[in-house]
Write an enzyme that holds these catalytic residues in place. Structure first.
Site, short mmCIF file in Angstrom:
data_model
loop_
_atom_site.label_atom_id
_atom_site.label_comp_id
_atom_site.label_asym_id
_atom_site.label_seq_id
_atom_site.Cartn_x
_atom_site.Cartn_y
_atom_site.Cartn_z
N HIS A 82 0.82 -1.21 0.00
CA HIS A 82 0.00 0.00 0.00
C HIS A 82 0.86 1.27 0.00
O HIS A 82 0.36 2.34 -0.34
CB HIS A 82 -0.99 0.00 1.17
CG HIS A 82 -0.39 0.23 2.52
ND1 HIS A 82 -0.13 -0.80 3.40
CD2 HIS A 82 -0.01 1.36 3.15
CE1 HIS A 82 0.38 -0.29 4.51
NE2 HIS A 82 0.46 1.02 4.39
N ASP A 128 -0.09 -7.74 1.27
CA ASP A 128 0.33 -6.34 1.29
C ASP A 128 1.87 -6.24 1.28
O ASP A 128 2.49 -5.82 2.27
CB ASP A 128 -0.25 -5.66 2.53
CG ASP A 128 -0.03 -4.16 2.56
OD1 ASP A 128 0.33 -3.58 1.50
OD2 ASP A 128 -0.23 -3.56 3.63
N SER A 221 4.23 2.45 8.24
CA SER A 221 3.87 1.43 7.26
C SER A 221 5.12 0.84 6.62
O SER A 221 6.08 1.56 6.31
CB SER A 221 2.99 2.03 6.16
OG SER A 221 1.65 2.04 6.53
#
Length: 270
Positions: A82, A128, A221
């Site tokens: 992402h 992901d 992230s």
């Protein structure tokens, strides 16, 4: 509210990263808990040195920190999909390595290729994971070293608390940390994690970890979740998504490196 822990522009998903719409235009984003997920930071941890975690790097665009990533070989790093899913070009995309500081002392490597897992689902955050190739090899030294991946089906010992590392925010609404930070967090079972988030949200490619007051947050992230492996570490996870209220009772959700579908994808680039 659950979100992706990015530090760049608004997407149609949420992760723990920093977002960007135009060059230098960075802002936070949060989404509905029933449908989306948010970006992350290190909450409840402490400052650490890059010499302790020399595989940790900052993924950037136009010199702005977007996400963390991990060096996995002489020319590749890995982060959460992402973080790079919205890229239409690799203009201005670099990796900053070798420094405890987010802004000074490191070395910049130009990203020339970004490969996202072919099964990545931006709605559920399943698979992901992405890898980035740099133009010139990472220069091995005490502050720049690759990390080995956990083996397929690796099980984290109940006696061990993994550590998550990054430059993300230390509190909701705060700023990115100027120095690298880390916090040890307990693994949370899938059953408990789903009871808090929602049944069916946690796939075999995810693992949950965290405790109230100890979490990843916006800007984390892609950050490494590691466990000791002899004198070094295994990469067991990467920050994927979690609560918009970083450090809440909701555990953070990580890419599970020991999933065969995840590890075999990354292993092509070792």
């Amino acid at each position: 509210m659950r979100v992706a822990l990015l530090s760049f522009g608004i997407l149609c998903l949420v992760g723990l990263s920093v977002g960007q719409s135009d060059r230098g235009n960075f802002f936070d984003f949060f989404f509905d808990v029933e449908n989306k997920r948010q970006n992350a930071r290190i909450v409840g941890g402490a400052t650490v040195t890059i010499a302790r975690y020399p595989f940790v790097v900052s993924l950037r665009r136009y010199s702005n920190h977007i996400c963390s990533a991990s060096i996995i070989s002489s020319t590749y790093a890995t982060t959460s999909a992402h973080c790079t899913y919205s890229f239409t070009t690799l203009s201005g995309v670099t990796i900053y390595a070798g420094s405890t500081s987010r802004t000074t002392g490191g070395k910049v490597f130009t990203v020339v290729s970004n490969i996202i897992h072919p099964q990545y689902n931006p709605d559920t955050f399943d698979f992901d994971v992405a890898v980035q190739r740099v133009q010139t090899p990472f220069t091995p030294n005490t502050n720049i070293v690759a990390i080995p991946l956990a083996p397929v089906d690796y099980v984290i010992s109940e006696k061990v608390q993994p550590t998550v590392i990054g430059w993300g925010r230390t509190s909701a609404g705060g700023s990115l940390s100027p120095s690298l930070r880390a916090v040890a967090i307990p693994v949370v079972s899938t059953d408990v994690c789903e009871s808090l988030w929602n049944s069916g949200t946690i796939t075999a490619n995810m693992l949950c970890a965290g405790a109230k007051g100890k979490d990843a947050c916006t800007g984390d992230s892609g950050g490494a979740l590691v466990v000791p492996n002899g004198n070094y570490f295994y990469l067991v996870g990467m920050v994927s998504w979690g609560s918009a209220s970083c450090g809440s009772e909701y555990p953070g959700v990580y890419v599970r490196i020991a999933s065969a579908g995840v590890r075999n994808f990354i292993a092509q680039y070792l």
